[in-house]
Design an enzyme around this catalytic site. Structure first.
Site, PDB file in Angstrom:
ATOM      1  N   SER A   1      41.081  28.352 -58.573  1.00 37.84           N
ATOM      2  CA  SER A   1      40.678  28.619 -59.922  1.00 37.84           C
ATOM      3  C   SER A   1      39.254  28.392 -60.395  1.00 37.84           C
ATOM      4  CB  SER A   1      41.400  27.720 -60.840  1.00 37.84           C
ATOM      5  OG  SER A   1      43.005  27.825 -60.642  1.00 37.84           O
TER       6      SER A   1
ATOM      7  N   VAL B   1      36.578  25.403 -59.987  1.00 42.43           N
ATOM      8  CA  VAL B   1      35.997  25.173 -58.615  1.00 42.43           C
ATOM      9  C   VAL B   1      34.421  25.293 -58.702  1.00 42.43           C
ATOM     10  CG1 VAL B   1      36.108  27.309 -57.506  1.00 42.43           C
ATOM     11  CG2 VAL B   1      36.297  25.252 -56.390  1.00 42.43           C
TER      12      VAL B   1
ATOM     13  N   PHE C   1      22.108  15.067 -69.315  1.00 42.69           N
ATOM     14  CA  PHE C   1      22.453  16.249 -69.430  1.00 42.69           C
ATOM     15  C   PHE C   1      22.025  16.860 -70.857  1.00 42.69           C
ATOM     16  CE2 PHE C   1      25.390  19.826 -68.049  1.00 42.69           C
ATOM     17  CZ  PHE C   1      25.230  19.762 -66.581  1.00 42.69           C
TER      18      PHE C   1
ATOM     19  N   GLN D   1      28.997  31.589 -75.398  1.00 42.35           N
ATOM     20  CA  GLN D   1      27.793  30.891 -75.128  1.00 42.35           C
ATOM     21  C   GLN D   1      27.006  31.732 -73.729  1.00 42.35           C
ATOM     22  OE1 GLN D   1      27.789  26.952 -72.853  1.00 42.35           O
ATOM     23  NE2 GLN D   1      26.684  26.439 -74.722  1.00 42.35           N
TER      24      GLN D   1
ATOM     25  N   HIS E   1      23.820  31.809 -70.957  1.00 41.05           N
ATOM     26  CA  HIS E   1      22.836  30.685 -70.485  1.00 41.05           C
ATOM     27  C   HIS E   1      21.637  31.544 -70.149  1.00 41.05           C
ATOM     28  CE1 HIS E   1      21.114  27.919 -67.586  1.00 41.05           C
ATOM     29  NE2 HIS E   1      22.074  27.047 -67.718  1.00 41.05           N
TER      30      HIS E   1
ATOM     31  N   LEU F   1      24.364  31.074 -61.828  1.00 39.17           N
ATOM     32  CA  LEU F   1      23.532  30.194 -62.507  1.00 39.17           C
ATOM     33  C   LEU F   1      22.616  29.509 -61.638  1.00 39.17           C
ATOM     34  CD1 LEU F   1      24.056  29.474 -65.373  1.00 39.17           C
ATOM     35  CD2 LEU F   1      24.993  27.176 -64.485  1.00 39.17           C
TER      36      LEU F   1
ATOM     37  N   GLU G   1      19.022  24.571 -65.278  1.00 37.41           N
ATOM     38  CA  GLU G   1      18.135  24.302 -66.080  1.00 37.41           C
ATOM     39  C   GLU G   1      16.929  23.665 -65.243  1.00 37.41           C
ATOM     40  OE1 GLU G   1      19.464  24.517 -70.164  1.00 37.41           O
ATOM     41  OE2 GLU G   1      19.985  22.274 -69.907  1.00 37.41           O
TER      42      GLU G   1
ATOM     43  N   ARG H   1      18.393  26.146 -74.959  1.00 34.46           N
ATOM     44  CA  ARG H   1      19.311  27.474 -74.269  1.00 34.46           C
ATOM     45  C   ARG H   1      19.294  28.589 -75.375  1.00 34.46           C
ATOM     46  NH1 ARG H   1      24.459  25.506 -71.007  1.00 34.46           N
ATOM     47  NH2 ARG H   1      23.301  24.085 -69.668  1.00 34.46           N
TER      48      ARG H   1
ATOM     49  N   HIS I   1      28.393  32.575 -70.202  1.00 35.32           N
ATOM     50  CA  HIS I   1      28.595  31.295 -69.481  1.00 35.32           C
ATOM     51  C   HIS I   1      30.015  30.818 -69.868  1.00 35.32           C
ATOM     52  CE1 HIS I   1      27.883  28.146 -66.988  1.00 35.32           C
ATOM     53  NE2 HIS I   1      27.896  27.107 -67.803  1.00 35.32           N
TER      54      HIS I   1
ATOM     55  N   ARG J   1      29.145  24.966 -77.319  1.00 37.81           N
ATOM     56  CA  ARG J   1      29.511  23.625 -76.424  1.00 37.81           C
ATOM     57  C   ARG J   1      28.373  23.040 -75.810  1.00 37.81           C
ATOM     58  NH1 ARG J   1      30.683  23.206 -70.483  1.00 37.81           N
ATOM     59  NH2 ARG J   1      29.636  25.089 -70.211  1.00 37.81           N
TER      60      ARG J   1
HETATM   61  C1  LIG Z   1      29.098  28.499 -63.098  1.00 32.12           C
HETATM   62  C2  LIG Z   1      29.867  27.544 -64.042  1.00 32.12           C
HETATM   63  C3  LIG Z   1      29.481  26.312 -64.211  1.00 32.12           C
HETATM   64  C4  LIG Z   1      29.925  25.348 -65.152  1.00 32.12           C
HETATM   65  N1  LIG Z   1      29.568  23.990 -64.882  1.00 32.12           N
HETATM   66  C5  LIG Z   1      30.234  23.342 -65.833  1.00 32.12           C
HETATM   67  C6  LIG Z   1      29.845  21.737 -66.077  1.00 32.12           C
HETATM   68  O1  LIG Z   1      28.872  21.385 -65.260  1.00 32.12           O
HETATM   69  N2  LIG Z   1      30.337  20.926 -66.698  1.00 32.12           N
HETATM   70  C7  LIG Z   1      31.550  21.248 -67.435  1.00 32.12           C
HETATM   71  O2  LIG Z   1      32.199  20.430 -68.275  1.00 32.12           O
HETATM   72  N3  LIG Z   1      31.928  22.596 -67.588  1.00 32.12           N
HETATM   73  C8  LIG Z   1      31.213  23.653 -66.568  1.00 32.12           C
HETATM   74  N4  LIG Z   1      31.438  24.751 -66.988  1.00 32.12           N
HETATM   75  C9  LIG Z   1      32.779  25.183 -67.547  1.00 32.12           C
HETATM   76  C10 LIG Z   1      34.023  24.861 -66.922  1.00 32.12           C
HETATM   77  O3  LIG Z   1      33.987  25.131 -65.455  1.00 32.12           O
HETATM   78  C11 LIG Z   1      35.267  25.531 -67.171  1.00 32.12           C
HETATM   79  O4  LIG Z   1      34.965  25.840 -68.729  1.00 32.12           O
HETATM   80  C12 LIG Z   1      36.707  25.023 -67.046  1.00 32.12           C
HETATM   81  O5  LIG Z   1      36.713  25.102 -65.547  1.00 32.12           O
HETATM   82  C13 LIG Z   1      37.693  25.884 -67.335  1.00 32.12           C
HETATM   83  O6  LIG Z   1      39.123  25.190 -66.743  1.00 32.12           O
HETATM   84  P1  LIG Z   1      40.396  25.907 -67.083  1.00 32.12           P
HETATM   85  O7  LIG Z   1      41.473  25.018 -66.447  1.00 32.12           O
HETATM   86  O8  LIG Z   1      40.551  25.979 -68.631  1.00 32.12           O
HETATM   87  O9  LIG Z   1      40.424  27.168 -66.451  1.00 32.12           O
HETATM   88  P2  LIG Z   1      40.296  27.887 -64.995  1.00 32.12           P
HETATM   89  O10 LIG Z   1      39.813  26.741 -63.964  1.00 32.12           O
HETATM   90  O11 LIG Z   1      39.584  29.146 -65.065  1.00 32.12           O
HETATM   91  O12 LIG Z   1      41.854  28.380 -64.607  1.00 32.12           O
HETATM   92  C14 LIG Z   1      42.374  29.436 -64.927  1.00 32.12           C
HETATM   93  C15 LIG Z   1      43.829  29.250 -64.461  1.00 32.12           C
HETATM   94  O13 LIG Z   1      44.629  30.292 -64.798  1.00 32.12           O
HETATM   95  C16 LIG Z   1      45.339  31.205 -64.023  1.00 32.12           C
HETATM   96  N5  LIG Z   1      45.615  32.387 -64.608  1.00 32.12           N
HETATM   97  C17 LIG Z   1      44.646  33.097 -65.524  1.00 32.12           C
HETATM   98  N6  LIG Z   1      45.325  34.205 -65.868  1.00 32.12           N
HETATM   99  C18 LIG Z   1      46.752  34.051 -65.536  1.00 32.12           C
HETATM  100  C19 LIG Z   1      47.682  35.011 -65.405  1.00 32.12           C
HETATM  101  N7  LIG Z   1      47.640  36.178 -66.053  1.00 32.12           N
HETATM  102  N8  LIG Z   1      48.787  34.855 -64.518  1.00 32.12           N
HETATM  103  C20 LIG Z   1      48.909  33.698 -63.852  1.00 32.12           C
HETATM  104  N9  LIG Z   1      47.671  32.554 -64.143  1.00 32.12           N
HETATM  105  C21 LIG Z   1      46.699  33.105 -64.663  1.00 32.12           C
HETATM  106  C22 LIG Z   1      44.256  31.284 -62.680  1.00 32.12           C
HETATM  107  O14 LIG Z   1      44.821  31.499 -61.763  1.00 32.12           O
HETATM  108  C23 LIG Z   1      43.624  29.979 -62.896  1.00 32.12           C
HETATM  109  O15 LIG Z   1      44.508  29.205 -62.196  1.00 32.12           O
HETATM  110  C24 LIG Z   1      30.965  25.837 -65.982  1.00 32.12           C
HETATM  111  C25 LIG Z   1      31.330  27.081 -65.689  1.00 32.12           C
HETATM  112  C26 LIG Z   1      30.847  28.035 -64.852  1.00 32.12           C
HETATM  113  C27 LIG Z   1      31.301  29.474 -65.078  1.00 32.12           C
END
Ligand SMILES: Cc1cc2nc3c(=O)[nH]c(=O)nc-3n(C[C@H](O)[C@H](O)[C@H](O)COP(=O)(O)OP(=O)(O)OC[C@H]3O[C@@H](n4cnc5c(N)ncnc54)[C@H](O)[C@@H]3O)c2cc1C
Ligand code: SF4
Ligand code: F3S
Ligand code: FES
Lengths: 247, 135, 118, 581
Positions: free
Chosen positions: D45, D48, D118, D232, D234, D244, D247, D287, D355, D390
């Site tokens: 997901s 990671v 941060f 948002q 970046h 990415l 910063e 940003r 982002h 955010r």
């Molecule tokens: C490069 C990067 C760096 C970041 N760094 C930070 C940070 O330092 N600190 C911070 O707080 N946040 C950070 N963020 C933001 C943060 O990582 C995400 O907002 C957060 O991980 C989202 O988690 P989630 O559980 O909501 O979704 P996700 O981890 O995106 O998981 C989505 C899940 O839904 C499943 N899914 C989606 N659609 C379907 C479907 N139709 N059917 C079945 N399954 C489905 C996928 O398989 C997956 O398992 C960063 C984001 C990015 C892109």
């Protein structure tokens, strides 16, 4: 027209084919393109039915492992340029059943992962309100390397023992077991040892060492398993000397 | 009509070839390393014959020495020697893997663990040679 | 419980100990007796010198270690080489008997010979 | 040919939010059966990829109120303050729980968990695990989830629609990727944790799987989406890959250069250039301002045309190899490993990249949506604690806090519900027929998916990017309805059932089109500029009219309708958004 490079790609559909075959595609050769970009180019522009897994394109989700010219590689971190003038052979990860084109079946690994109990085991949980289990940076350092595994399974594709004996727990699962064993907060070593001192556990490994060679995250599963063997042997001697000592 | 492919059997399994160990240089090196044990065992047998000859008195022993001078035996010993060296080197180099020694919070570099193995090897070999040649 | 666990740790310890002996001691023996003396690079020691070395208590123990442990080292590696190289894991009982059995016979033979040194 | 299975609580999504919710259900009532449906193996997901860290008050000199204030002011007063107060209070507990589950947080010499500063946070309160926080967090959650037998997993199952009975959500229809089999999975409560939708845009840090599926599923089932106009950016992402560049590269003294090698930020009220970095000036401005300056440079024709659109350069060369290796090793590694360039010797091409999605499925602070039986958490949901912008490192914590809350709420709800009726199966049969007719057995179909996708992404970037205006948004709305129509004519190359990734791509594209429309329409209606939403025709914040959440719902005819709901203010009245004072 930009320079081109040829890719020979495994095609297999369980509905149509008895055995996999190879198909050749031409893609533009660009400096910043990795093998995965070439596959996406083919999927978008040439043949939408080419199937493969990918997601992060930054080497951390672990989905894009394939054999590139016979070597297990993360295709999002393998540049086309390094293989010019080609052709580049792209095949599904070795030692796993092929489900479709470049996609292999990995549920076997997930079953093994659960078996080694890759979670923190405590005799007594501390309430959240009492704060953290203290752990010094040195203690953290002693297992951090083994915690870097992204489950990409390149090591399974490189390990001949796993290829020959699918019951073998395999490098990544064993390294993750060792990751928890080495964690100063964990108290589950003997529980895990009961599972892993079986023949299919650590003893199956004959120390080929290729797992460590191909690991993109420098996890060193071969080292983890050897260390584990040493611990298991010590435990055995201990239980021999003190049969009454319990665990 | 069966519309879906049922899983399991989950996919096509490629059978591992009997000659898998020729597929990669590293695999070949691995197999050679494992096979070195045959030469180790063979030399142990040779030593057992030597002990037997030694116990049998001077003439039995000189028959044994004669046997060792046979070109076929020498050739086989040359090969054995190469394998045994290969075993020793790989064995010493791999030992740091099994021992994650830490000093002052840092993992001791592999070379520092393998190094003493080589030193010991030289010293012990010299000691053994000295004992045998002394007479 | 210890009893439930396999005897793999024991076999592995024997294998490792054998590996150490094979790495540290076998090369020098092989070089001297197998190459240097027969080819005349070095003067071969006389029968009685060697006998004197071999018959001393320490000499006997040394020889025992020198012969027995590497045999088990061989047994262990050869077993896995047969498993993997020939893909005959299903013949596991037979392979085990052959390898460890062979090593055990060799070890018994060694004990007998070393004990017999006058 | 249809399969049916039943559970008490169903999670769609196996990222941080989904796994945290699953464990919460398993812990609150071990008799409930929980299932996690995920289109990728959970440890793949997108959580990671998060690098920086997760925020939660940890030190004596810090306080919950300060964390709350930073979050609210950072969100330009759009966050709901009751939700934020709950969030900051539970944040440290959730992060501590992760510690107890084995997360390898970085440590102080005395063994306590370490925290780092941060962007936008006034105190050090960001917990981190090297520069792989999201990775460690996700794997810890996943591995911990393995010990709960009550948690069933449907790995590589794609949810295509919600099963609803009389307005109550009772499960999902899904496709098992491996076999292509359609499977109805019923449940007494469903929690959407499907993550964001960065892939609606062409340049994004988001992974391929972030296609807004959950938002679209909820939207189609009649649930409102909240604050969708807030996207948002970046300022420094690599073009093409969207990786990415942190910063820190600028904090260490990197320069932003236009095509003439000129430090262009001096033209945008961001201070005078100095050789050494100066806080709050030039490259270290906020940003959004940096991203906006990029657009202006582009309009002046002073950006560089690369193979993947306009870029500017980030110059680290003057820092020297030693400093780059010591302070920015990961930046160098990323550039070398994934872009084939070395920042010690080469300029890094960068551009603003999408982002994070502030908006999402409208929920209350317990994760409940207005639809009975439907919950949402994580990036897919909008509670809202992020408001118009955010703060870095709040999002991982949000996944934990609201994942756990939604899990508990759904478990309670499920405990008192009767099992779903079998007649729901009819909807799954319909869905299977639709997939067959629409995609797998369809003849003709002239449009290539990738063309529609590319055009959608370009449209979004041009019209709903960093700056928007009525004109651009109206054009985009028109273009999107054209694309919706052309999508009806899309044809697949792949007609097989086993692992048909093209079919999944088509379904994802259709979700993205719906989500894109909801973004455009929400943006069109908000005639002010706030946080990440900048209107050239309405450049100032308008608290009178728009201190409110936008809610977009789908009318029966498929058109989006936008309404507003008030923002909850408890203790922090709206004020000017100032930094660094
Ligand atoms: C490069 C990067 C760096 C970041 N760094 C930070 C940070 O330092 N600190 C911070 O707080 N946040 C950070 N963020 C933001 C943060 O990582 C995400 O907002 C957060 O991980 C989202 O988690 P989630 O559980 O909501 O979704 P996700 O981890 O995106 O998981 C989505 C899940 O839904 C499943 N899914 C989606 N659609 C379907 C479907 N139709 N059917 C079945 N399954 C489905 C996928 O398989 C997956 O398992 C960063 C984001 C990015 C892109
Ligand atoms: S140990 Fe290395 S190669 Fe094996 S799965 Fe983990 S990261 Fe991949
Ligand atoms: S390659 Fe295989 S045999 Fe052991 S050392 Fe690695 S697991
Ligand atoms: S795509 Fe994620 S590791 Fe390659």
């Amino acid at each position: 027209m930009a320079e081109q490079i040829a890719l020979e790609i495994t095609r297999y559909s369980p509905e149509r084919d008895k055995t996999p075959s190879m198909e050749e595609f031409e893609v533009p050769l660009r400096k910043e393109w990795v093998v995965l970009d070439a596959l996406n180019y083919i999927k978008d522009k040439v043949d939408g039915s080419l199937s493969f897994r990918w997601s992060c394109r930054m080497g951390v989700c672990g989905s894009c492992g394939m054999m590139v010219n016979g070597e297990p590689k993360l295709t999002c971190a393998t540049f086309l340029n390094d293989y010019a003038p080609g052709p580049i052979r792209v095949e599904p990860l070795k030692n796993f059943p092929v489900m479709r084109d470049l996609i292999v079946e990995i549920s076997d690994f997930l079953a093994k992962l659960s078996k080694v109990k890759p979670w923190l085991i405590r005799k007594k949980e501390k309430p959240i309100s009492e704060g953290e289990y203290l752990q010094t940076p040195e203690e953290l350092d002693s297992y951090r390397q083994f915690s870097m595994c992204i489950n990409c399974l390149l090591c399974y594709a490189a390990c001949p023992v796993y290829g020959l004996d699918p019951l073998f727990a395999g490098p990544a699962a064993l390294a993750l077991a060792q990751r928890y064993n080495m964690d100063s907060r964990d108290e589950g070593k003997s529980e895990r040892l009961d599972v892993l001192s079986q023949h299919d556990g650590i003893w199956g490994c004959t120390f080929v060492g290729e797992c460590t060679q191909v690991c993109p995250k420098h996890v060193d599963p071969a080292g983890a398993i050897q260390q584990y063997k040493l611990t298991a042997a010590q435990e055995w001697v201990k239980s021999l000397l003190m049969p009454w000592g319990g665990k | 009509m069966l519309r879906y492919t049922e899983y399991p059997p989950r996919g096509y399994r490629v059978r591992v070839s009997t000659y898998w160990w020729t597929g990669r240089r590293a695999y070949l090196r691995f197999i050679l390393r494992e096979l070195s044990s045959i030469f180790v065992a063979w030399f142990v047998l040779e030593t057992l014959f030597q002990i037997n000859a030694l116990a049998g008195g001077p003439s039995a022993y000189s028959d044994f020495e004669q046997f060792l001078r046979n070109p076929v035996v020498i050739a086989s010993n040359v090969i054995s020697f190469l394998f045994v060296l290969f075993h020793a080197v790989t064995w010493f180099n791999l030992s740091p893997k099994a021992m994650a020694v830490r000093l002052g919070g840092k993992r001791v570099p592999a070379a520092l663990i393998a190094g003493p193995n080589y030193v010991a090897w030289v010293l012990i070999s010299a000691g053994v040679a000295w004992l045998i040649l002394r007479g | 419980m210890a009893a439930k666990r396999s005897n793999e740790p024991f076999l592995w310890l024997l294998f490792s100990a054998g590996g150490v002996v094979a790495a540290l001691l076998v090369p020098v023996h092989l070089f001297l007796f197998g190459l240097a003396f027969p080819l005349g690079w070095l003067p071969a020691p006389a029968h009685d010198t060697l006998l004197a070395l071999a018959r001393s208590p320490i000499g006997r123990i040394y020889l025992l270690v020198f012969c027995v442990l590497p045999l088990f080292h061989w047994a262990h590696r050869f077993r896995y080489t047969l498993y993997d190289g020939l893909q005959i894991k299903h013949l596991n009982e037979l392979v085990n008997t052959l390898c460890y059995g062979g090593a055990t016979v060799g070890a018994a033979f060694a004990v007998y010979l070393i004990w017999r040194i006058p | 040919m249809l399969d049916l299975s039943s559970h008490d609580v169903l999670l769609v999504g196996g990222g941080a939010a989904g796994l945290r919710a699953a464990i919460a259900v398993a812990e609150i009532n071990p008799n409930l059966s929980v299932a996690v449906v995920s289109k990728v193996y959970p440890m793949r997901s997108h959580t990671v990829s998060a690098e920086g860290g997760a925020a939660g008050v940890a030190r004596q000199d810090d306080s919950l109120d300060e964390h709350a204030y930073d979050t609210i002011s950072g969100g330009d007063w759009l966050p709901d303050q009751d939700a934020v107060e709950g969030f900051v209070k539970e944040a440290p507990q959730e992060l501590m729980r992760l510690e107890h589950w084995g997360c390898p947080w970085n440590r102080e010499p005395d063994g306590r968990v370490a925290v780092r500063p941060f962007g936008g946070m006034k105190k050090e309160r960001t917990w981190f695990a090297a520069d792989k926080t999201g990775f460690h967090l996700l794997h810890t959650l996943f591995q911990t989830s393995l010990k709960y037998n009550a948690v069933a997993r449907y790995d590589e199952f794609y949810a295509t629609r919600l099963l609803a009975d009389d307005g109550q959500v009772q499960g999902v229809v899904s496709i098992e990727l491996a076999s292509g089999k359609v499977q109805a999975i019923t449940a007494k409560a469903v929690i959407l944790c499907t993550g964001g939708c960065g892939r609606v845009f062409p340049f994004t840090t988001n992974a391929a799987i972030k296609t807004g599926d959950g938002m679209a599923l909820a939207y189609r089932a009649g649930a409102p989406l909240k604050d969708m106009e807030f996207v948002q950016y970046h300022p420094t992402g690599l073009p093409f890959t969207g990786i990415l560049i942190t910063e820190a590269a600028r904090a260490e003294g990197g320069y932003m250069l236009n095509k003439d090698g000129y430090r262009y930020l001096q033209d945008y009220n961001l201070g005078k250039p100095h050789p050494q970095p100066v806080l709050r000036s030039m490259e270290l401005g906020p940003r959004d301002r940096l991203s906006q300056a990029f657009v202006k440079e582009y309009e002046k024709g002073r950006t560089i045309e690369g193979p993947y659109g306009a870029v500017v350069h980030l110059d680290l060369r003057h820092l020297g190899e030693k400093k780059i290796n010591a302070k920015l090793p990961f930046v160098r590694e990323l550039c070398l490993k994934y872009e084939n360039l070395d920042p010690v010797k080469e300029l890094i091409p960068v551009r603003p990249v999408v982002h994070y999605m502030m908006g999402g499925v409208h929920t209350d602070p317990d994760g409940a949506t207005p639809l009975k039986g439907l919950y949402a958490a994580g990036e897919a949901a909008c509670v809202s604690i992020n408001g118009a912008n955010r703060l870095g490192s709040n999002s991982l914590t949000e996944c934990l806090v609201f994942g756990a809350r939604a899990g508990r709420a759904a478990a309670q709800f499920a405990s008192v519900q009767r099992a779903p009726e079998r007649h729901l199966l009819a909807q799954a049969v319909d869905e299977e027929a639709r997939l067959q007719d629409r995609f797998l057995q369809k003849s003709g179909g002239r449009e290539r998916l990738s063309n529609i996708r590319d055009e959608m992404q370009q449209t979004m970037e041009q019209s709903a990017g960093i700056y928007r205006s009525r004109e651009s948004l109206e054009q985009a709305a028109e273009k999107l309805s054209e694309l919706q129509e052309r999508f009806q004519d899309a044809g697949l190359d792949d007609r097989s059932h086993a692992f048909n990734t093209e079919l999944i791509a088509a379904l994802e594209l259709s979700c993205m089109l719906d989500v894109a429309e909801s973004i455009i329409h929400s943006a069109l209606h908000r005639t002010e500029s706030r946080g990440a939403h900048q209107r050239t025709d309405f450049p100032v914040r308008d608290d009178e009219k728009f201190l409110a959440h936008s809610l977009v719902t789908r009318c029966p005819d498929g058109t989006p309708e936008v309404t507003y709901a008030p923002v909850t203010i408890t203790r922090w009245p709206p004020a000017e958004r100032v930094y660094g004072k």
